[in-house]
Design a protein around this motif. Sequence first.
Motif, short mmCIF file in Angstrom:
data_model
loop_
_atom_site.label_atom_id
_atom_site.label_comp_id
_atom_site.label_asym_id
_atom_site.label_seq_id
_atom_site.Cartn_x
_atom_site.Cartn_y
_atom_site.Cartn_z
N LYS A 184 -0.02 -0.99 2.03
CA LYS A 184 -0.94 -1.14 0.86
C LYS A 184 -2.08 -0.27 0.89
O LYS A 184 -2.72 -0.09 -0.46
N GLU B 189 -1.19 2.92 -1.02
CA GLU B 189 -0.91 2.64 -2.31
C GLU B 189 -1.95 2.66 -3.10
O GLU B 189 -2.12 3.10 -4.16
N ILE B 190 -2.92 1.87 -2.91
CA ILE B 190 -4.36 1.63 -3.48
C ILE B 190 -5.12 2.97 -3.61
O ILE B 190 -5.69 3.23 -4.78
N LYS C 75 5.27 3.77 -4.87
CA LYS C 75 5.04 3.00 -6.14
C LYS C 75 4.34 3.37 -7.25
O LYS C 75 4.75 3.26 -8.35
#
Length: 570
Positions: A233, A236-237, A312
Amino acid sequence: MTDQPKSAPDGAAPKKTLLQTLAFFGERRSLVMLGLGFSSGLPYMLIFDTLSLWLRDAGLSLAVIGFFSLATLSFSFKFLWAPLIDRTKVPVLHELVGHRRAWMLVCQAVIIGGLLLISGIDPAANLPLMAAVAVMVGFATASQDIVIDAWRIEVVDTERQGQMAVAVQWGYRGAMIMAGAVPLLLAERFGWNISYLAMAAAMSVGVFSTLMAPREQAHQIRPIHTEGVTQPKALEIAEWLMRLAILLVGALLVGSGLSGDAGLLSNFVGGEALEAAWKAKPNGVWLQLVGVLAGLGVIVVAAWPIPKVPTKPGVYLSTALYSPLKEFLTRFSGVAGLILATICVYRVSDFVLNIMNPFYRDMGFSLTEIAEIRKVFGIIASMAGVFLGGVVVARFGLMRALIVGAFAQPISNLVFAWLAMSGHDTGVLFAAICIDNIAGGVAGTALIAYMSSLTSAGFTATQYALFSSLYALPGKLIASQSGRIVEASAIAAEAGGPIGALKGLFTRLPPESFTAAGAKLGVSAPAMAAGYTAFFLYTAVIGVAAIALSFLVAARQGNIGKAAAEEAAA
């Protein structure tokens, strides 16, 4: 209420009677479109034109006032966030009123809220807040335009796009006329704050129209598959932040190039030297083109997936931004390039007429004569041309209308050669401006209807926003040389040769026509008139390219439509 899917734009629809064509303008969708066009034009004029008068009255400098024009950047790169509007549902409202109307209501709420905030601000005391709210309203207005265009396209079939284009343009122009006059009258009597408060109330027209609007076809959201893509995560951020930052850089470059304003860009690179070079006449336009191309390259980098490492953000951005273009290129395989070329070239012969005010003055017309004919009768003629364009699309089909519009523009440009030969004659000026505005209205309506027909379900907002953002760029480049062409032609005419032969047409000019302009350039009045005439002939020749492309695309696209129909029948 929904309509049948759009039919293929092959011009093969049954010919409508004039009564059937006119009857549509009394239907609910057309009346709603009129109101939505009004809600689109009102905030645009209030923020990007009328607001400058308030700022000047508040004692602000022209440099500060010019900075507010940066809010228009959002209109130049609106195709970048159109995929978000295509793909994202508004909570609660989506189920109540549908995808497009939900987004309209959100945008209108932001616009009304922004105008209410502006009505309570003293720009002399709180300029940063005024600027921030103006940018917010500008962004919401551009977003509203994206959604209104998508709803307009999705709520009717292709054969009715012409009439819908008429309604939205009438509403838009009516709002611009109102927003250019009524706020000034109210401000003179009650003050600017009350004036903008009244304009916020006038936006209720858009809200009412949205609530009265029928639902478009059931909205199709194209899926973006990120199943199986695993990514921590935190990474991804971080990747999202990096990609969005790069995307903003690209958007700034594209917006600065398309709007011709590097004011914001120069704060980060180049300073005042870049801003001056960006706006320099006539060569600054090439720097603007470099900005657009560089910006598009940066956007590609921002959305490009990392090779062999699916993430993503990479999957989402590449799919959201590339899929609409890929779908268009696939659907119109073999003719997509021709279609894009037609869109880009179609209005060039009109865009190059960017020296008309100097032309009128060089002919000896007074400012009052120009204003009365251009701003009053020109607007009426333009709205009549828009209406005529809608009738042509409805009665003769989309592709025939496209060809009619392609012919109308260069032919109308030749009328200005007649005006040059007539000298200072207000009757001929009236005729020339009216003919030009009618032709422009027909061509503009045909092009809007045609671009609307090229979109597909799920990508409507993104594809139309892309077409409408980029179609004027070639005309802008060519128009940058208009003044040079006139002056070079006048000098060549004075020296004789083929252009010099045109001087014989201007032996009886009144003394006020072209004399002063010729003296500034060091040529005679007949030579100056011949230079302008050669320019108008040149603009008509440019229009031949649009005519040829329109015929080609009509034939090629018609073949694709027939092949698809035969395949479906089989």
